[in-house]
Motif scaffolding. Structure first.
Motif, short mmCIF file in Angstrom:
data_model
loop_
_atom_site.label_atom_id
_atom_site.label_comp_id
_atom_site.label_asym_id
_atom_site.label_seq_id
_atom_site.Cartn_x
_atom_site.Cartn_y
_atom_site.Cartn_z
N ASN A 1 0.81 -1.21 0.00
CA ASN A 1 0.00 0.00 0.00
C ASN A 1 0.85 1.27 0.00
O ASN A 1 0.43 2.29 -0.56
N ASN A 2 2.02 1.23 0.62
CA ASN A 2 2.85 2.43 0.73
C ASN A 2 3.95 2.48 -0.31
O ASN A 2 4.88 3.29 -0.19
N LYS A 3 3.85 1.65 -1.34
CA LYS A 3 4.85 1.61 -2.41
C LYS A 3 4.22 1.94 -3.75
O LYS A 3 3.04 1.66 -3.98
N SER A 4 5.02 2.53 -4.62
CA SER A 4 4.57 2.71 -5.99
C SER A 4 4.58 1.36 -6.71
O SER A 4 5.23 0.41 -6.26
N MET A 5 3.86 1.30 -7.81
CA MET A 5 3.85 0.11 -8.65
C MET A 5 3.92 0.55 -10.10
O MET A 5 3.50 1.67 -10.43
N GLY A 6 4.44 -0.31 -10.94
CA GLY A 6 4.59 0.09 -12.33
C GLY A 6 4.50 -1.07 -13.30
O GLY A 6 4.58 -2.24 -12.91
N TRP A 7 4.35 -0.69 -14.57
CA TRP A 7 4.38 -1.64 -15.67
C TRP A 7 5.52 -1.27 -16.61
O TRP A 7 5.70 -0.09 -16.94
N PHE A 8 6.23 -2.27 -17.03
CA PHE A 8 7.27 -2.12 -18.03
C PHE A 8 7.01 -3.14 -19.13
O PHE A 8 6.24 -4.09 -18.93
N ALA B 1 5.87 -4.40 -11.52
CA ALA B 1 6.93 -4.22 -10.56
C ALA B 1 6.45 -3.37 -9.38
O ALA B 1 5.55 -2.55 -9.54
N VAL B 2 7.08 -3.58 -8.25
CA VAL B 2 6.81 -2.79 -7.05
C VAL B 2 8.00 -1.90 -6.77
O VAL B 2 9.16 -2.37 -6.81
N GLY B 3 7.73 -0.65 -6.51
CA GLY B 3 8.80 0.31 -6.30
C GLY B 3 9.39 0.31 -4.91
O GLY B 3 8.82 -0.22 -3.96
N LEU B 4 10.55 0.93 -4.82
CA LEU B 4 11.24 1.07 -3.54
C LEU B 4 10.59 2.14 -2.68
O LEU B 4 10.71 2.11 -1.45
N TYR B 5 9.90 3.08 -3.32
CA TYR B 5 9.36 4.22 -2.63
C TYR B 5 7.88 4.42 -2.93
O TYR B 5 7.34 3.77 -3.81
N GLY B 6 7.28 5.37 -2.25
CA GLY B 6 5.88 5.66 -2.51
C GLY B 6 5.65 6.43 -3.80
O GLY B 6 4.64 6.25 -4.46
N GLY B 7 6.60 7.29 -4.14
CA GLY B 7 6.51 8.03 -5.39
C GLY B 7 6.90 7.17 -6.57
O GLY B 7 7.75 6.30 -6.46
N TYR B 8 6.28 7.43 -7.71
CA TYR B 8 6.59 6.60 -8.87
C TYR B 8 7.89 7.02 -9.54
O TYR B 8 8.40 8.12 -9.33
N SER B 9 8.42 6.12 -10.33
CA SER B 9 9.64 6.38 -11.07
C SER B 9 9.52 5.80 -12.46
O SER B 9 8.79 4.83 -12.68
#
Length: 123
Positions: A30-37, A96-104
């Motif tokens: 919940n407190n992490k960003s998530m992304g698609w590559f 993927a799940v990010g290291l931080y709450g903000g996206y990258s």
């Protein structure tokens, strides 16, 4: 043990839609960003979309207006709705799940990855 499992890929025609899902298990994000590559044959892995822990979203330019990323925190699941698919969208899509709450936009900012799901768009 953390596991990300993508689903929803397949073979579609130009102009069709697909919804990819990414189910996470092993812990909550919940407190992490998530992304698609995605990675097409012979090409580098590229950023597609990301969503912050707060729900802010960003997209690759080619996906703006066609892709929508979302997350369902109670279900520990992320989605990528893709419409008006083009042949150039053909690739293996990874969540993927990010290291931080903000996206990258950078893959190095993500520390958990799924195995990928194939999306093939034919003419």
């Amino acid at each position: 043990q953390v596991q990300l499992v993508e689903s929803g890929g397949g073979l579609v025609q130009t102009g069709d839609s697909l919804r990819l899902s990414c189910a996470a298990s092993g812990r909550t994000f919940n407190n992490k960003s998530m992304g698609w590559f995605r990675q097409a044959p012979g090409k580098e892995r590229e950023f597609v979309a990301a969503i912050s822990s707060g729900g802010s979203t960003t997209y690759v330019d080619s996906g703006k207006g066609r892709f929508t990323i979302s997350r369902d925190n109670p279900k520990n699941t992320m989605y990528l709705q893709m419409t008006s698919l083009k042949q150039e969208d053909t690739a293996v899509y990874y969540c993927a799940v990010g290291l931080y709450g903000g996206y990258s936009y950078y893959s190095s900012a993500y520390n958990y990855w799924g195995q990928g799901t194939q999306v093939t768009v034919s003419s």
